[in-house]
Scaffold this active site. Sequence first.
Site, mmCIF file in Angstrom:
data_model
loop_
_atom_site.group_PDB
_atom_site.id
_atom_site.type_symbol
_atom_site.label_atom_id
_atom_site.label_comp_id
_atom_site.label_asym_id
_atom_site.label_seq_id
_atom_site.Cartn_x
_atom_site.Cartn_y
_atom_site.Cartn_z
ATOM 1 N N ASN A 118 0.843 -1.193 0.000
ATOM 2 C CA ASN A 118 0.000 0.000 0.000
ATOM 3 C C ASN A 118 0.878 1.242 0.000
ATOM 4 O O ASN A 118 1.905 1.297 0.670
ATOM 5 C CB ASN A 118 -0.988 -0.003 1.169
ATOM 6 C CG ASN A 118 -0.349 -0.045 2.538
ATOM 7 O OD1 ASN A 118 0.588 -0.797 2.776
ATOM 8 N ND2 ASN A 118 -0.873 0.743 3.460
ATOM 9 N N ILE A 119 0.472 2.222 -0.788
ATOM 10 C CA ILE A 119 1.203 3.480 -0.926
ATOM 11 C C ILE A 119 0.217 4.606 -0.614
ATOM 12 O O ILE A 119 -0.723 4.834 -1.368
ATOM 13 C CB ILE A 119 1.773 3.659 -2.353
ATOM 14 C CG1 ILE A 119 2.583 2.426 -2.788
ATOM 15 C CG2 ILE A 119 2.580 4.942 -2.453
ATOM 16 C CD1 ILE A 119 3.803 2.123 -1.936
ATOM 17 N N GLU A 120 0.441 5.272 0.512
ATOM 18 C CA GLU A 120 -0.476 6.319 0.952
ATOM 19 C C GLU A 120 -0.112 7.680 0.391
ATOM 20 O O GLU A 120 0.978 7.893 -0.129
ATOM 21 C CB GLU A 120 -0.475 6.409 2.485
ATOM 22 C CG GLU A 120 -1.072 5.222 3.156
ATOM 23 C CD GLU A 120 -1.096 5.343 4.661
ATOM 24 O OE1 GLU A 120 -1.730 4.481 5.278
ATOM 25 O OE2 GLU A 120 -0.480 6.280 5.240
ATOM 26 N N CYS A 142 -3.968 0.726 -2.719
ATOM 27 C CA CYS A 142 -3.861 -0.468 -1.880
ATOM 28 C C CYS A 142 -2.858 -1.464 -2.453
ATOM 29 O O CYS A 142 -2.536 -1.433 -3.641
ATOM 30 C CB CYS A 142 -5.222 -1.138 -1.763
ATOM 31 S SG CYS A 142 -6.476 -0.122 -0.975
ATOM 32 N N GLU A 174 -3.216 -4.684 -2.998
ATOM 33 C CA GLU A 174 -3.791 -5.600 -3.978
ATOM 34 C C GLU A 174 -3.822 -4.962 -5.364
ATOM 35 O O GLU A 174 -3.424 -5.592 -6.354
ATOM 36 C CB GLU A 174 -5.220 -5.998 -3.567
ATOM 37 C CG GLU A 174 -5.303 -6.715 -2.235
ATOM 38 C CD GLU A 174 -5.486 -5.791 -1.032
ATOM 39 O OE1 GLU A 174 -6.013 -6.263 -0.021
ATOM 40 O OE2 GLU A 174 -5.089 -4.601 -1.098
ATOM 41 N N CYS A 196 -10.233 -4.156 0.467
ATOM 42 C CA CYS A 196 -11.287 -3.136 0.514
ATOM 43 C C CYS A 196 -12.231 -3.349 -0.671
ATOM 44 O O CYS A 196 -11.950 -4.126 -1.588
ATOM 45 C CB CYS A 196 -10.685 -1.735 0.503
ATOM 46 S SG CYS A 196 -10.099 -1.186 -1.123
ATOM 47 N N CYS A 244 -10.689 -2.661 -4.153
ATOM 48 C CA CYS A 244 -9.837 -3.771 -4.598
ATOM 49 C C CYS A 244 -10.672 -4.967 -5.018
ATOM 50 O O CYS A 244 -10.351 -5.646 -5.992
ATOM 51 C CB CYS A 244 -8.856 -4.163 -3.494
ATOM 52 S SG CYS A 244 -7.554 -2.944 -3.241
#
Length: 135
Positions: free
Chosen positions: A45-47, A56, A58, A91, A94
Amino acid sequence: MENSEIKKLIEEAHKVKEHSYSPYSHFRVGAAIKMDDDQVFTGANIENVSFGATNCAERSAIFTALSAGYKPKSINAIAVAGDTKDFLPPCSICRQVMVEFCDPETPVYLTREDESILTTSVRELVPFAFETMDM
């Protein structure tokens, strides 16, 4: 998939979790997908400070495989790993991406801190999937 293959895919998801960029939530997630030809792609995940711009794990893995030339429905299995006491499901965004790029019976392996595994499928995660524009 055999148990050893499942465990190896989950290990890859745990490894890539270390590359998560999550300075805001501190919630690290890793995903690994196995393609029909046994190639494995991973994603973390890359915020972003604007959470809507976050990607996310996935989707990162799936989009990486597609960018490498793989076609929809060529994903053989998905593993998701986080630092959670309960199983960590994808989520809803995804899940919808999985509907687009996976077969309904594609296995999805969810993990938790105690290393137990819950096996589910895309169909079980999205029982009434939005699959077509022809409605």
